[in-house]
Design a protein around this motif. Sequence first.
Motif, PDB file in Angstrom:
ATOM      1  N   ALA A 243     -16.353   9.592  -2.415  1.00 23.64           N
ATOM      2  CA  ALA A 243     -16.433   9.876  -3.857  1.00 23.64           C
ATOM      3  C   ALA A 243     -16.267   8.597  -4.674  1.00 23.64           C
ATOM      4  CB  ALA A 243     -15.377  10.903  -4.244  1.00 23.64           C
ATOM      5  N   LEU A 244     -15.327   7.755  -4.289  1.00 24.95           N
ATOM      6  CA  LEU A 244     -15.081   6.504  -5.018  1.00 24.95           C
ATOM      7  C   LEU A 244     -16.237   5.523  -4.866  1.00 24.95           C
ATOM      8  CD1 LEU A 244     -11.310   6.012  -4.131  1.00 24.95           C
ATOM      9  CD2 LEU A 244     -12.235   6.550  -6.395  1.00 24.95           C
TER      10      LEU A 244
ATOM     11  N   LEU B 221       0.845  -1.193   0.000  1.00 23.63           N
ATOM     12  CA  LEU B 221       0.000   0.000   0.000  1.00 23.63           C
ATOM     13  C   LEU B 221       0.885   1.248   0.000  1.00 23.63           C
ATOM     14  CD1 LEU B 221      -2.767  -1.200   2.467  1.00 23.63           C
ATOM     15  CD2 LEU B 221      -2.994  -0.820   0.014  1.00 23.63           C
ATOM     16  N   ASN B 222       1.451   1.509  -1.158  1.00 21.40           N
ATOM     17  CA  ASN B 222       2.277   2.706  -1.339  1.00 21.40           C
ATOM     18  C   ASN B 222       1.460   3.818  -1.984  1.00 21.40           C
ATOM     19  OD1 ASN B 222       4.816   1.452  -0.440  1.00 21.40           O
ATOM     20  ND2 ASN B 222       4.549   0.160  -2.261  1.00 21.40           N
ATOM     21  N   ASP B 223       0.846   3.512  -3.113  1.00 22.39           N
ATOM     22  CA  ASP B 223       0.004   4.470  -3.831  1.00 22.39           C
ATOM     23  C   ASP B 223      -1.433   4.327  -3.307  1.00 22.39           C
ATOM     24  OD1 ASP B 223      -1.230   6.138  -5.652  1.00 22.39           O
ATOM     25  OD2 ASP B 223      -1.206   4.638  -7.264  1.00 22.39           O
ATOM     26  N   VAL B 224      -1.752   5.057  -2.259  1.00 21.28           N
ATOM     27  CA  VAL B 224      -3.040   4.887  -1.577  1.00 21.28           C
ATOM     28  C   VAL B 224      -4.098   5.827  -2.137  1.00 21.28           C
ATOM     29  CG1 VAL B 224      -4.237   5.009   0.650  1.00 21.28           C
ATOM     30  CG2 VAL B 224      -1.906   4.091   0.530  1.00 21.28           C
ATOM     31  N   SER B 225      -3.796   7.100  -2.197  1.00 22.04           N
ATOM     32  CA  SER B 225      -4.781   8.132  -2.534  1.00 22.04           C
ATOM     33  C   SER B 225      -4.292   8.989  -3.692  1.00 22.04           C
ATOM     34  CB  SER B 225      -5.041   9.005  -1.307  1.00 22.04           C
ATOM     35  OG  SER B 225      -5.697  10.202  -1.641  1.00 22.04           O
ATOM     36  N   THR B 226      -5.230   9.529  -4.455  1.00 28.56           N
ATOM     37  CA  THR B 226      -4.867  10.484  -5.512  1.00 28.56           C
ATOM     38  C   THR B 226      -4.839  11.916  -4.993  1.00 28.56           C
ATOM     39  OG1 THR B 226      -7.173  10.754  -6.201  1.00 28.56           O
ATOM     40  CG2 THR B 226      -5.893   9.026  -7.302  1.00 28.56           C
ATOM     41  N   ARG B 227      -5.238  12.091  -3.723  1.00 30.44           N
ATOM     42  CA  ARG B 227      -5.347  13.445  -3.181  1.00 30.44           C
ATOM     43  C   ARG B 227      -4.284  13.758  -2.127  1.00 30.44           C
ATOM     44  NH1 ARG B 227     -11.952  14.211  -2.405  1.00 30.44           N
ATOM     45  NH2 ARG B 227     -12.563  13.329  -4.434  1.00 30.44           N
ATOM     46  N   VAL B 228      -3.964  12.780  -1.294  1.00 28.72           N
ATOM     47  CA  VAL B 228      -2.990  12.999  -0.219  1.00 28.72           C
ATOM     48  C   VAL B 228      -2.111  11.768  -0.058  1.00 28.72           C
ATOM     49  CG1 VAL B 228      -4.352  14.667   1.126  1.00 28.72           C
ATOM     50  CG2 VAL B 228      -4.646  12.215   1.519  1.00 28.72           C
TER      51      VAL B 228
ATOM     52  N   ILE C  40      -7.748   2.800   0.433  1.00 28.91           N
ATOM     53  CA  ILE C  40      -8.045   3.881   1.380  1.00 28.91           C
ATOM     54  C   ILE C  40      -8.748   3.324   2.608  1.00 28.91           C
ATOM     55  CG2 ILE C  40      -9.425   5.968   1.720  1.00 28.91           C
ATOM     56  CD1 ILE C  40      -8.901   6.629  -1.242  1.00 28.91           C
ATOM     57  N   TRP C  41      -9.738   2.483   2.387  1.00 31.24           N
ATOM     58  CA  TRP C  41     -10.499   1.865   3.481  1.00 31.24           C
ATOM     59  C   TRP C  41      -9.560   1.123   4.431  1.00 31.24           C
ATOM     60  CZ3 TRP C  41     -15.443  -1.437   2.075  1.00 31.24           C
ATOM     61  CH2 TRP C  41     -16.061  -1.885   3.250  1.00 31.24           C
TER      62      TRP C  41
ATOM     63  N   LEU D  98      -9.040  11.810   3.010  1.00 35.35           N
ATOM     64  CA  LEU D  98      -9.156  10.392   2.687  1.00 35.35           C
ATOM     65  C   LEU D  98     -10.611   9.934   2.753  1.00 35.35           C
ATOM     66  CD1 LEU D  98      -6.044   8.963   4.575  1.00 35.35           C
ATOM     67  CD2 LEU D  98      -6.388   8.997   2.094  1.00 35.35           C
ATOM     68  N   PHE D  99     -11.347  10.374   3.753  1.00 39.33           N
ATOM     69  CA  PHE D  99     -12.755   9.992   3.851  1.00 39.33           C
ATOM     70  C   PHE D  99     -13.578  10.614   2.715  1.00 39.33           C
ATOM     71  CE2 PHE D  99     -12.157   8.412   8.225  1.00 39.33           C
ATOM     72  CZ  PHE D  99     -12.965   7.285   8.157  1.00 39.33           C
TER      73      PHE D  99
END
Length: 280
Positions: A91-92, A41-48, A249-250, A85-86
């Motif tokens: 959104a996803l 889990l390196n690339d977790v979020s597109t925002r943060v 993310i979850w 993240l939430f």
Amino acid sequence: MSALQLPCIIYKSQKQMDDYSAADMRCGDLDEAQLQKHFHLNDVSTRVDPYTQTKVTPFNQPQAMFYNMRGPGEPITEQACMRTLFDEFRALSRTFSLYGPYKPVIEQMITHMQNGHGSKFRSLYLDMALKEQVLNDCSGKGSLQRIKEFLLRNINFKESYLPSNKKDELYIEISRRTILPKFDRLKDRINGLGISVHDTWATHITLQSLLITHNSFQAVVHYRIQDHFGLDDNDILHPLYSHIRIFKIWFVLQRWVKYGYKPFITEINATVTIEGIKYD
């Protein structure tokens, strides 16, 4: 022979109700190294970036060609990072909840995870979905149909009672020959039920009342179902789910020791009435 005393639980799943010891109910039990090395889990979020608590830009995403050439992203507070993240989690989730009356449920459940501190979640939408599924199961193996057929075969219509020694037979009938309610149909992938509940953890079916008149009966049957809104190790290591961002993310929100948001039990209830006529 005595009559079966009602209300009576006629089916219990092997898994227990209120099971907070299940693997998918763990939270805050993994560190950053475990998340990145074991669960990838390196690339977790597109925002943060949750690990550095910085905003993600096209140049500081882990998969970017020029990763780190322009330095880290803008730093943000831990609270802002979790909120972001939430927001992305919600959104996803809309991809899995495109239409129908149950569309709002998944976002309500994500918000409950964010603010509910592990308390049980109940929804009239889910109660309605369960009742609809039970009543409309036309597979020939639905639990309600099997219960109706069993009652027609085993009620003593002459003396207007269901013998108490039939309870174990009814349990076996439900256990071996029925499909219990769950939300894994094709349409559940996009109506919000698949992502909200999908399979279920524990099921109790109760025969609440039985009215017998001459050659007919009316029975009230109650379904109580529980599911866990949480992820275990196998969920995130699954070849499909491991590549879907919503589950990344979850998992991080739930299992990272720094966040540790509590999963929760979803409880769903439905009461239905069935009628049958015994033809000689």
